[in-house]
Design a protein around this motif. Sequence first.
Motif, short mmCIF file in Angstrom:
data_model
loop_
_atom_site.label_atom_id
_atom_site.label_comp_id
_atom_site.label_asym_id
_atom_site.label_seq_id
_atom_site.Cartn_x
_atom_site.Cartn_y
_atom_site.Cartn_z
N CYS A 50 39.95 47.89 34.92
CA CYS A 50 38.88 47.13 35.55
C CYS A 50 39.05 47.08 37.06
O CYS A 50 40.13 47.33 37.58
N ALA A 51 37.98 46.71 37.74
CA ALA A 51 38.00 46.54 39.19
C ALA A 51 37.18 45.30 39.54
O ALA A 51 36.16 45.03 38.91
N ILE A 52 37.66 44.56 40.53
CA ILE A 52 36.92 43.40 41.00
C ILE A 52 36.88 43.42 42.52
O ILE A 52 37.89 43.67 43.18
N GLY A 53 35.70 43.20 43.07
CA GLY A 53 35.51 43.22 44.51
C GLY A 53 35.91 41.90 45.15
O GLY A 53 35.45 40.84 44.74
N LEU A 54 36.78 41.98 46.16
CA LEU A 54 37.25 40.78 46.84
C LEU A 54 36.13 40.08 47.59
O LEU A 54 36.09 38.84 47.63
N ASP A 55 35.21 40.84 48.16
CA ASP A 55 34.11 40.23 48.90
C ASP A 55 33.22 39.40 47.97
O ASP A 55 32.80 38.30 48.31
N ALA A 56 32.97 39.91 46.76
CA ALA A 56 32.15 39.18 45.80
C ALA A 56 32.86 37.92 45.31
O ALA A 56 32.24 36.88 45.13
N ALA A 65 30.52 28.93 43.12
CA ALA A 65 30.14 29.56 41.85
C ALA A 65 31.35 30.19 41.19
O ALA A 65 32.40 30.37 41.81
N GLU A 66 31.19 30.54 39.92
CA GLU A 66 32.25 31.26 39.21
C GLU A 66 32.41 32.65 39.78
O GLU A 66 31.43 33.28 40.18
N ALA A 67 33.64 33.12 39.77
CA ALA A 67 33.90 34.48 40.26
C ALA A 67 33.21 35.48 39.34
O ALA A 67 33.08 35.24 38.14
N PRO A 68 32.74 36.58 39.89
CA PRO A 68 32.09 37.60 39.06
C PRO A 68 33.08 38.23 38.09
O PRO A 68 34.29 38.23 38.34
N GLU A 69 32.56 38.75 37.01
CA GLU A 69 33.40 39.46 36.03
C GLU A 69 33.77 40.83 36.59
O GLU A 69 32.97 41.46 37.28
N PRO A 70 34.97 41.31 36.29
CA PRO A 70 35.33 42.66 36.72
C PRO A 70 34.47 43.71 36.02
O PRO A 70 33.93 43.46 34.95
N SER A 117 44.69 47.76 33.25
CA SER A 117 44.92 47.41 34.65
C SER A 117 43.71 46.70 35.24
O SER A 117 42.60 46.78 34.70
N LEU A 118 43.95 46.01 36.34
CA LEU A 118 42.89 45.37 37.12
C LEU A 118 43.13 45.72 38.58
O LEU A 118 44.20 45.42 39.12
N THR A 119 42.16 46.37 39.21
CA THR A 119 42.26 46.78 40.61
C THR A 119 41.46 45.81 41.46
O THR A 119 40.30 45.51 41.17
N PHE A 120 42.07 45.31 42.52
CA PHE A 120 41.41 44.42 43.48
C PHE A 120 41.01 45.28 44.67
O PHE A 120 41.83 46.00 45.22
N TRP A 121 39.74 45.21 45.08
CA TRP A 121 39.29 46.05 46.19
C TRP A 121 38.40 45.25 47.13
O TRP A 121 37.80 44.25 46.76
N GLY A 122 38.35 45.71 48.36
CA GLY A 122 37.53 45.06 49.38
C GLY A 122 36.98 46.07 50.36
O GLY A 122 37.09 47.28 50.16
N SER A 123 36.40 45.57 51.43
CA SER A 123 35.81 46.46 52.42
C SER A 123 36.84 47.04 53.37
O SER A 123 36.53 47.90 54.17
N ASN A 124 38.07 46.52 53.31
CA ASN A 124 39.17 47.10 54.08
C ASN A 124 40.48 46.76 53.39
O ASN A 124 40.51 45.98 52.45
N GLY A 125 41.55 47.37 53.88
CA GLY A 125 42.88 47.10 53.33
C GLY A 125 43.44 45.81 53.90
O GLY A 125 42.71 44.94 54.37
N CYS A 126 44.75 45.70 53.92
CA CYS A 126 45.41 44.46 54.36
C CYS A 126 45.79 44.45 55.84
O CYS A 126 46.51 43.55 56.26
N ALA A 127 45.33 45.39 56.63
CA ALA A 127 45.68 45.39 58.05
C ALA A 127 45.18 44.09 58.69
O ALA A 127 44.00 43.92 58.94
N GLY A 128 46.10 43.15 58.90
CA GLY A 128 45.75 41.87 59.51
C GLY A 128 45.00 40.91 58.59
O GLY A 128 44.53 39.87 59.04
N VAL A 129 44.88 41.24 57.31
CA VAL A 129 44.12 40.40 56.39
C VAL A 129 44.98 40.09 55.15
O VAL A 129 45.70 40.95 54.66
#
Length: 196
Positions: A50-56, A65-70, A117-129
Amino acid sequence: MQFRVAARTAAGLALAFATALIPVVPAGAETLIDSAPPAAKEPAAIEEHCAIGLDAVAAADRAGAEAPEPVCFSSLDEVDRYLAEQTTDDGSRLTAAAAASVAVGRVYKDAGKGGSSLTFWGSNGCAGVTFGFPSLSSGWNTSISSLTGLNGCWATAYAATSYSGTRANCTPYCATLGSLNDRVKSLVFRPTGSLG
């Protein structure tokens, strides 16, 4: 006439062979016939990736609200293709290079990056975040056995919600979680070099 003799001989051989296969039970011994069907094999667990978007997740949190489902697939390759097809907030398509850098971490149900597995993804990596999950869904808070930070992220797993209790820092990968196996209740992905 010879045909009949050959047929009788073949039939006699078949009967002799079949008789040889019948087990001999000593006189007075009990014979048990197992009428129970053979034990059913445990069905193999079906892996789900599965994958879940960090921005969402963050947007749902801000809105109360409740977090979206992966979004789930049957393989990691399908997760990677899904991430490559995501678009940015302004609707433009992420490039393959950018898509490869948006996954910040992945948790696994088995040790050594095995199982679902569950993958966490966003619009950028962890550089400073830093990306934090003060609690995990019930499907994952009792089943994480290994995890990895991706694309400039290290990961910290915690035994209690809100980033407390025993912790394990994965720099970036933990093949096993020791005493935290199947007990991770909160999780943080942070820039490489920083520990929880």
